[in-house]
Design a protein around this motif. Sequence first.
Motif, PDB file in Angstrom:
ATOM      1  N   ALA A   1       0.765  -1.142   0.262  1.00 54.89           N
ATOM      2  CA  ALA A   1      -0.166   0.074   0.034  1.00 54.89           C
ATOM      3  C   ALA A   1       0.862   1.269  -0.165  1.00 54.89           C
ATOM      4  O   ALA A   1       0.476   2.174  -0.707  1.00 54.89           O
ATOM      5  CB  ALA A   1      -1.073  -0.010   1.214  1.00 54.89           C
ATOM      6  N   ASP A   2       2.069   1.275   0.773  1.00 54.85           N
ATOM      7  CA  ASP A   2       2.714   2.473   0.813  1.00 54.85           C
ATOM      8  C   ASP A   2       3.704   2.729  -0.356  1.00 54.85           C
ATOM      9  O   ASP A   2       3.818   3.740  -0.833  1.00 54.85           O
ATOM     10  CB  ASP A   2       3.800   2.168   1.921  1.00 54.85           C
TER      11      ASP A   2
ATOM     12  N   ALA B   1       2.572   1.568  -3.461  1.00 61.53           N
ATOM     13  CA  ALA B   1       1.507   2.215  -4.254  1.00 61.53           C
ATOM     14  C   ALA B   1       1.182   3.761  -4.152  1.00 61.53           C
ATOM     15  O   ALA B   1       0.894   4.433  -5.065  1.00 61.53           O
ATOM     16  CB  ALA B   1       0.226   1.336  -4.230  1.00 61.53           C
ATOM     17  N   ARG B   2       0.990   4.064  -2.951  1.00 57.71           N
ATOM     18  CA  ARG B   2       0.727   5.553  -2.805  1.00 57.71           C
ATOM     19  C   ARG B   2       1.982   6.316  -3.303  1.00 57.71           C
ATOM     20  O   ARG B   2       1.718   7.524  -3.802  1.00 57.71           O
ATOM     21  CB  ARG B   2       0.636   5.881  -1.162  1.00 57.71           C
ATOM     22  N   ASN B   3       3.343   5.921  -3.103  1.00 51.31           N
ATOM     23  CA  ASN B   3       4.183   6.569  -3.549  1.00 51.31           C
ATOM     24  C   ASN B   3       4.326   6.546  -5.195  1.00 51.31           C
ATOM     25  O   ASN B   3       4.697   7.597  -5.595  1.00 51.31           O
ATOM     26  CB  ASN B   3       5.704   5.760  -3.060  1.00 51.31           C
ATOM     27  N   ARG B   4       3.851   5.748  -5.718  1.00 50.92           N
ATOM     28  CA  ARG B   4       3.759   5.621  -7.160  1.00 50.92           C
ATOM     29  C   ARG B   4       2.964   6.734  -7.744  1.00 50.92           C
ATOM     30  O   ARG B   4       3.116   7.305  -8.675  1.00 50.92           O
ATOM     31  CB  ARG B   4       3.603   4.161  -7.856  1.00 50.92           C
ATOM     32  N   ASP B   5       1.801   6.551  -7.017  1.00 49.51           N
ATOM     33  CA  ASP B   5       0.601   7.396  -7.409  1.00 49.51           C
ATOM     34  C   ASP B   5       1.156   9.012  -7.072  1.00 49.51           C
ATOM     35  O   ASP B   5       0.778   9.908  -7.991  1.00 49.51           O
ATOM     36  CB  ASP B   5      -0.498   7.140  -6.666  1.00 49.51           C
ATOM     37  N   ARG B   6       1.839   9.325  -5.968  1.00 49.00           N
ATOM     38  CA  ARG B   6       2.144  10.532  -5.884  1.00 49.00           C
ATOM     39  C   ARG B   6       3.193  11.074  -6.844  1.00 49.00           C
ATOM     40  O   ARG B   6       3.329  12.222  -7.318  1.00 49.00           O
ATOM     41  CB  ARG B   6       2.658  10.794  -4.376  1.00 49.00           C
TER      42      ARG B   6
END
Length: 219
Positions: free
Chosen positions: A17-18, A20-25
């Motif tokens: 999850a972390d 994936a969040r970094n990738r989206d950011r």
Amino acid sequence: MSPQHAAGVAANGGLRADAARNRDRIVAAAREVFAAEGQKAPLDEIARSAGVGNATLYRHFPTRRDLVVAVVRDVSERAADRAEDALAAGVDPFEALRGLFLAGVEERVGVMCTMLGTADGDPGRRAAGDRLTQVVERLASRARATGALRADVTAGDILLAIGRLTRPLPDGSECRLDGDLVRRQLLIFLDGLRAPAATQLPGTGPSVADLRRVPAGRS
């Protein structure tokens, strides 16, 4: 989120999850930085804007092209999601078309158009672009059927206009094409799409196939 978009997210998947969040950011930051400075903007600036280290950026996107492709796919999917949501909600087709133009501003569709050459050849990019095209064709068909969209306007006209009207002005321009100014230009254009037509258009409107024959970056 559409099944196609969800599948694209899953394909990036298997990420924690972390991660994936970094990738989206990173993708979101790249969209904004590319919009302001072009696709050759320093990648370390994108990492700083995303709040991650350079190593994290390169772990997700080993090359600049990888990041450009991700941005182009993301912009296409987000714009298509918004248009499909409007269609599913039963919004008036012309109002849905209007919403698509305004979404084009917010999602930086014009920036995506300047990067198509770099992203060319990526199957995911083509699939995302095809999906956006299909949504625009459905919107145009429904708007014509209600008598709101003039009959001589094609889906190709609409796609070309979204790309041109949301594209940043050349470097050094004293007039920033953003905020209310962009929306003003789009609304003027949208009034010209409404039926009945006030003038006869010259020639024949471009089809989507016509646009695909134009070399990337030349539209």
